[in-house]
Design a protein around this motif. Structure first.
Motif, short mmCIF file in Angstrom:
data_model
loop_
_atom_site.label_atom_id
_atom_site.label_comp_id
_atom_site.label_asym_id
_atom_site.label_seq_id
_atom_site.Cartn_x
_atom_site.Cartn_y
_atom_site.Cartn_z
N GLU A 60 46.72 47.24 35.50
CA GLU A 60 46.45 47.51 36.91
C GLU A 60 45.05 47.04 37.28
O GLU A 60 44.09 47.27 36.54
CB GLU A 60 46.59 49.00 37.20
N ARG A 61 44.96 46.37 38.43
CA ARG A 61 43.67 45.86 38.90
C ARG A 61 43.76 45.52 40.38
O ARG A 61 44.85 45.44 40.94
CB ARG A 61 43.26 44.63 38.10
N LEU A 62 42.62 45.29 40.99
CA LEU A 62 42.58 44.83 42.37
C LEU A 62 42.82 43.32 42.42
O LEU A 62 42.44 42.60 41.50
CB LEU A 62 41.22 45.12 43.01
N GLY A 63 43.44 42.87 43.50
CA GLY A 63 43.65 41.44 43.69
C GLY A 63 43.71 41.14 45.17
O GLY A 63 43.64 42.05 46.01
N TRP A 64 43.85 39.88 45.47
CA TRP A 64 44.02 39.46 46.86
C TRP A 64 45.47 39.70 47.26
O TRP A 64 46.39 39.38 46.51
CB TRP A 64 43.66 37.99 47.04
#
Length: 155
Positions: A61-65
């Motif tokens: 899990e991570r932030l992305g565009w």
């Protein structure tokens, strides 16, 4: 003159699903843009609505565009600040319309000698479908489609 650098850009309904498929298909690496996204959010340079959580609920899990995802060759150089590949790279960008006609450009994947059927089976397990097989005097290959129906060939 120096050759031009390039990346392949693919229109997609779900850029992150496409990136996950193609990273697995090519044995590439999904780019992790979370440090850049966090930095730009922290500066107030981008609004929250242009971001998304990628691979929610997993260890990845991570932030992305929200509308962009990319994959890169794992052994080639990349920008450490953005994780953007500086070599062989595919960028997936969200578009509102679904694919409606045959691709004008496609990838040919070259399996190891004698391993085409095994490679086709692996790609089917990842979500690809076989469209048809071609056997001609010049060679044989399998025409497949990725999860968004983009054609590609396995030789």
């Amino acid at each position: 003159m120096k050759p031009l650098h390039w990346k392949l850009v693919v229109d997609a309904s779900d850029p992150h699903a496409q990136a996950a498929f193609w990273a697995a298909a090519l044995r590439y690496r999904e780019e992790d843009h979370s440090p850049l996204v966090r930095r730009l959010l922290g500066m107030g340079a981008v609004p929250d609505e242009v971001t998304t959580t990628v691979h929610a609920g997993t260890e990845d899990e991570r932030l992305g565009w929200r509308d962009l995802a990319a994959v890169r060759h794992p052994d080639e150089p990349y920008d450490e600040a953005t994780d953007a590949g500086l070599g062989h790279r595919i960028l997936f960008q969200r578009v509102p319309e679904a694919k409606s006609v045959k691709n004008r450009i496609h990838l040919d994947l070259h399996a190891e000698e004698g391993a085409r059927d095994k490679e086709v089976a692996r790609l089917i397990d990842l979500g690809a479908t076989v469209l048809h097989e071609v056997n001609e005097p010049s060679g044989s290959w399998v025409v497949m489609a990725d999860p968004e129906r983009n054609e590609f060939c396995v030789q």
